[in-house]
Design a protein around this motif. Structure first.
Motif, PDB file in Angstrom:
ATOM      1  N   ARG A 103       0.838  -1.202   0.000  1.00  0.00           N
ATOM      2  CA  ARG A 103       0.000   0.000   0.000  1.00  0.00           C
ATOM      3  C   ARG A 103       0.876   1.256   0.000  1.00  0.00           C
ATOM      4  O   ARG A 103       0.559   2.247  -0.672  1.00  0.00           O
ATOM      5  CB  ARG A 103      -0.929   0.001   1.218  1.00  0.00           C
ATOM      6  N   GLU A 161     -11.092  -7.054  -5.941  1.00  0.00           N
ATOM      7  CA  GLU A 161     -10.356  -6.733  -4.719  1.00  0.00           C
ATOM      8  C   GLU A 161      -9.279  -5.689  -4.982  1.00  0.00           C
ATOM      9  O   GLU A 161      -9.084  -4.769  -4.181  1.00  0.00           O
ATOM     10  CB  GLU A 161      -9.730  -8.007  -4.150  1.00  0.00           C
ATOM     11  N   ALA A 210     -10.848  -2.258  -5.456  1.00  0.00           N
ATOM     12  CA  ALA A 210     -11.271  -1.694  -4.178  1.00  0.00           C
ATOM     13  C   ALA A 210     -10.078  -1.188  -3.376  1.00  0.00           C
ATOM     14  O   ALA A 210     -10.151  -0.138  -2.728  1.00  0.00           O
ATOM     15  CB  ALA A 210     -12.037  -2.745  -3.375  1.00  0.00           C
ATOM     16  N   LEU A 211      -8.967  -1.929  -3.410  1.00  0.00           N
ATOM     17  CA  LEU A 211      -7.775  -1.507  -2.672  1.00  0.00           C
ATOM     18  C   LEU A 211      -7.220  -0.200  -3.239  1.00  0.00           C
ATOM     19  O   LEU A 211      -6.845   0.703  -2.494  1.00  0.00           O
ATOM     20  CB  LEU A 211      -6.719  -2.606  -2.735  1.00  0.00           C
ATOM     21  N   ARG A 261      -8.869   2.104  -4.828  1.00  0.00           N
ATOM     22  CA  ARG A 261      -9.795   3.176  -4.452  1.00  0.00           C
ATOM     23  C   ARG A 261      -9.610   3.568  -2.987  1.00  0.00           C
ATOM     24  O   ARG A 261      -9.660   4.747  -2.636  1.00  0.00           O
ATOM     25  CB  ARG A 261     -11.234   2.734  -4.706  1.00  0.00           C
ATOM     26  N   GLU A 262      -9.362   2.587  -2.137  1.00  0.00           N
ATOM     27  CA  GLU A 262      -9.164   2.854  -0.716  1.00  0.00           C
ATOM     28  C   GLU A 262      -7.903   3.683  -0.473  1.00  0.00           C
ATOM     29  O   GLU A 262      -7.905   4.597   0.350  1.00  0.00           O
ATOM     30  CB  GLU A 262      -9.068   1.536   0.047  1.00  0.00           C
ATOM     31  N   VAL A 263      -6.817   3.374  -1.192  1.00  0.00           N
ATOM     32  CA  VAL A 263      -5.542   4.057  -0.977  1.00  0.00           C
ATOM     33  C   VAL A 263      -5.479   5.393  -1.713  1.00  0.00           C
ATOM     34  O   VAL A 263      -4.992   6.389  -1.174  1.00  0.00           O
ATOM     35  CB  VAL A 263      -4.358   3.163  -1.403  1.00  0.00           C
ATOM     36  N   GLY A 318      -8.232   6.915  -3.640  1.00  0.00           N
ATOM     37  CA  GLY A 318      -9.470   7.640  -3.881  1.00  0.00           C
ATOM     38  C   GLY A 318     -10.098   7.251  -5.209  1.00  0.00           C
ATOM     39  O   GLY A 318      -9.554   6.441  -5.968  1.00  0.00           O
ATOM     40  N   ASP A 319     -11.218   7.840  -5.520  1.00  0.00           N
ATOM     41  CA  ASP A 319     -11.970   7.473  -6.727  1.00  0.00           C
ATOM     42  C   ASP A 319     -11.322   7.971  -8.012  1.00  0.00           C
ATOM     43  O   ASP A 319     -11.388   7.320  -9.043  1.00  0.00           O
ATOM     44  CB  ASP A 319     -13.410   8.000  -6.636  1.00  0.00           C
ATOM     45  N   HIS A 363      -8.362   8.115  -9.252  1.00  0.00           N
ATOM     46  CA  HIS A 363      -6.952   7.727  -9.276  1.00  0.00           C
ATOM     47  C   HIS A 363      -6.390   7.625 -10.695  1.00  0.00           C
ATOM     48  O   HIS A 363      -5.217   7.893 -10.921  1.00  0.00           O
ATOM     49  CB  HIS A 363      -6.753   6.402  -8.544  1.00  0.00           C
TER      50      HIS A 363
END
Length: 269
Positions: free
Chosen positions: A15, A66, A69-70, A72-74, A76-77, A79
């Motif tokens: 990450r 997966e 989603a990872l 997007r989590e790190v 943002g949308d 990216h």
């Protein structure tokens, strides 16, 4: 450099690699590629009973979801990264990408399969030893603050790998607007052999050598600062990077050390 490729496996270290690689790609204005390697069925561990495994296509879609989603989590949308899922061992997949045009590979120091006692995992080490392109290894957890590129420290000892690393560092520093510090570590006088002690003129003589090694930088008009430090290179360079608050420490895969059979030298390790 047309793109930055980041290998991700979901670990905290990967990450960090993703966040750093995204920041670098944004600063350079190049494409960010995020790659996740997976294997079927070795990635699945059966514990009890009989289980009907989903088909490879189904599992690949799940891995892709997966990974998306990872990211997007790190990041943002918004990216803008390409999501790429490759089937096979992580080292093999990333080396294949390095062999086929990826100009820079970014990975975490240790992935999900790494042993906790190791500073550098098997995948990152194999990449450092065998990839034909520069490899950046990120350590530590995800930072909530944006990565900055203000100082790049490049270590050199005049060897061919160090010279290539120096030129890469110079290009990168110029591209991101960072200060370039060219560092050379001098062994303590007590650790020198008698002949070296007799010829020892202080750090000034080593500085003149570093200035010669920096001639390619002067020819291209590259601003840089020279730092000659005394101490074991393995610790002195880390201390310098810390004192300079460096964003990146660049070293060649192997310097002038005596163990030529090692692809990755002790200083780089």
């Amino acid at each position: 450099m047309q793109s930055v490729l980041v290998g991700v496996d979901g670990s905290q270290e990967s990450r960090s690699a993703l966040a750093w690689g995204a920041a670098l790609a944004a600063r350079l204005g190049v494409r960010l590629r995020v790659v996740r390697a997976w294997q079927y069925p070795p990635d699945t561990i059966l514990t009890v009973g009989r289980i009907e495994l989903p088909g490879a296509d189904v599992l690949e879609k799940e891995v892709t979801a997966e990974l998306t989603a990872l990211i997007r989590e790190v990041l943002g949308d918004a990216h803008g990264a390409s999501v790429e899922v490759r089937r096979g061992p992580a080292t093999k997949v990333l080396l294949h990408e390095a062999d086929h045009g990826a100009p820079l590979v970014v990975v975490g120091s240790r992935g999900l399969g790494g042993f906790r006692g190791l500073l550098i995992g098997s995948v990152s080490r194999q990449l450092c030893e065998h990839a034909p392109v520069p490899v950046t290894v990120l350590r530590g957890a995800v930072s909530v603050t944006p990565f900055e590129f203000q100082t790049v420290v490049a270590a050199t000892d005049g060897s061919a790998p160090a010279t290539r690393a120096l030129l890469f560092a110079a290009d990168l520093a110029a591209a991101v607007g960072a200060e370039l510090v060219v560092a050379h570590a001098v062994p303590p006088k007590a650790a020198m052999n008698p002949q070296d002690i007799e010829e020892y003129e202080g750090l000034g003589s080593y500085r003149r050598a570093v200035e010669e090694w920096c001639e390619p930088l002067r020819e291209r008009g590259q601003d840089h600062r020279i730092a000659v430090i005394e101490g074991d290179a393995r610790t002195a360079l880390l201390e310098l990077a810390h004192n300079e608050n460096a964003d990146l420490l660049v070293v060649g895969s192997r310097g002038r050390g005596p163990v030529t059979k090692l692809l990755l030298g002790s200083v780089a390790t």
